[in-house]
Design a protein around this motif. Structure first.
Motif, PDB file in Angstrom:
ATOM      1  N   GLY A 187       0.814  -1.205   0.000  1.00 21.99           N
ATOM      2  CA  GLY A 187       0.000   0.000   0.000  1.00 21.99           C
ATOM      3  C   GLY A 187       0.847   1.254   0.000  1.00 21.99           C
ATOM      4  N   GLU A 188       1.900   1.253   0.804  1.00 22.65           N
ATOM      5  CA  GLU A 188       2.803   2.407   0.867  1.00 22.65           C
ATOM      6  C   GLU A 188       3.507   2.603  -0.479  1.00 22.65           C
ATOM      7  N   MET A 189       3.909   1.519  -1.094  1.00 18.85           N
ATOM      8  CA  MET A 189       4.616   1.607  -2.375  1.00 18.85           C
ATOM      9  C   MET A 189       3.721   2.150  -3.484  1.00 18.85           C
ATOM     10  N   LEU A 190       2.420   1.810  -3.436  1.00 18.27           N
ATOM     11  CA  LEU A 190       1.506   2.231  -4.494  1.00 18.27           C
ATOM     12  C   LEU A 190       0.737   3.506  -4.143  1.00 18.27           C
ATOM     13  N   ARG A 200      -9.872  -5.122  -6.254  1.00 19.34           N
ATOM     14  CA  ARG A 200      -9.730  -4.466  -7.557  1.00 19.34           C
ATOM     15  C   ARG A 200      -8.792  -5.292  -8.449  1.00 19.34           C
ATOM     16  N   PRO A 201      -8.956  -5.196  -9.780  1.00 22.16           N
ATOM     17  CA  PRO A 201      -8.050  -5.922 -10.688  1.00 22.16           C
ATOM     18  C   PRO A 201      -6.608  -5.460 -10.505  1.00 22.16           C
ATOM     19  N   ALA A 202      -5.691  -6.405 -10.514  1.00 24.14           N
ATOM     20  CA  ALA A 202      -4.271  -6.061 -10.343  1.00 24.14           C
ATOM     21  C   ALA A 202      -3.776  -5.143 -11.420  1.00 24.14           C
ATOM     22  N   ASP A 207       1.221   0.506 -14.970  1.00 23.84           N
ATOM     23  CA  ASP A 207       1.145   1.531 -16.024  1.00 23.84           C
ATOM     24  C   ASP A 207       0.865   0.855 -17.360  1.00 23.84           C
ATOM     25  N   GLU A 208       0.538   1.647 -18.371  1.00 26.09           N
ATOM     26  CA  GLU A 208       0.132   1.087 -19.662  1.00 26.09           C
ATOM     27  C   GLU A 208       1.243   0.247 -20.296  1.00 26.09           C
TER      28      GLU A 208
END
Length: 210
Positions: A187-190, A200-202, A207-208
């Motif tokens: 969570g901290e990293m994201l 939620r979907p990973a 990123d794209e």
């Protein structure tokens, strides 16, 4: 006349004998279902007992119950024989099967204080052979299952503690690619709280280009 008195007396004896015979037949008919009842529960491996809800006296205990708590428990107080307590158990379910709850069945799990075994108890009020309502209980031994559950919960707790204190981001993703667990470090990293990631979907957190 003396002969009349003698005949009346004889009739009285005959009538008493008839009355006694009728009473014995009635008593036999009354107790026959209970003999059948006890013979069934005498043959099973689960613990079965019947007690008076007012006096707490044990009225019946099948061989499995007597084998666990003693051959002479019938006539004893249930709280003394089964729990080693001087007073009625504070966790007794009598109020849940008598009174306004008469006719209801209470199913609950409990660790016996005397043996340490976990039991699944099925309690119900039933009419006894003399007409009074009594407490009937079948106790099924679930000790092995309960011990395994406790061990599993302890293992899961240790596993979770390890994941929450590690210095690496960690997540669990199901077969549909949805996050089912994320630790605090991830969570901290994201830049999210873990509960904002879970469910939620990973791919939402990539990123794209990735």
């Amino acid at each position: 006349s003396e002969q009349s008195k003698r005949l009346d007396s004889e009739r009285g004896v005959d009538m008493s004998g008839t009355e006694l015979s009728d009473r014995m037949k009635t008593k036999k008919a009354l107790y026959e279902p209970w003999n059948q009842f006890t013979s069934i529960f005498d043959a099973i491996d689960e613990n079965v007992y019947v007690s008076d809800p007012v006096t707490h006296e044990i009225l019946y205990a099948n061989p499995a119950k007597r084998s666990m708590f003693g051959a002479d428990i019938v006539g004893q107080k249930c709280h003394r024989a089964f729990q080693g307590m001087d007073e009625p158990c504070e966790f007794c379910t009598n109020h849940l099967i008598f009174g306004e709850n008469l006719g209801k069945t209470k199913i609950w799990e409990f660790q016996n204080r005397k043996t340490g075994n976990w039991l699944r108890c099925i309690d119900r009020a039933i009419p006894w052979s003399d007409g009074r309502m009594v407490r009937f209980e079948v106790a099924i031994d679930i000790h092995g299952r309960k011990v395994a559950e406790v061990a599993l919960r302890e293992s899961e707790r240790r596993y979770r503690d390890l994941l929450e204190t590690m210095n690496e981001g960690f997540r669990v993703i199901d077969e549909k690619g949805v996050v089912t667990y994320a630790n605090q470090k991830l969570g901290e990293m994201l830049g999210y709280q873990p509960d904002e990631i879970i469910g939620r979907p990973a791919t939402e957190f990539l990123d794209e280009e990735s």
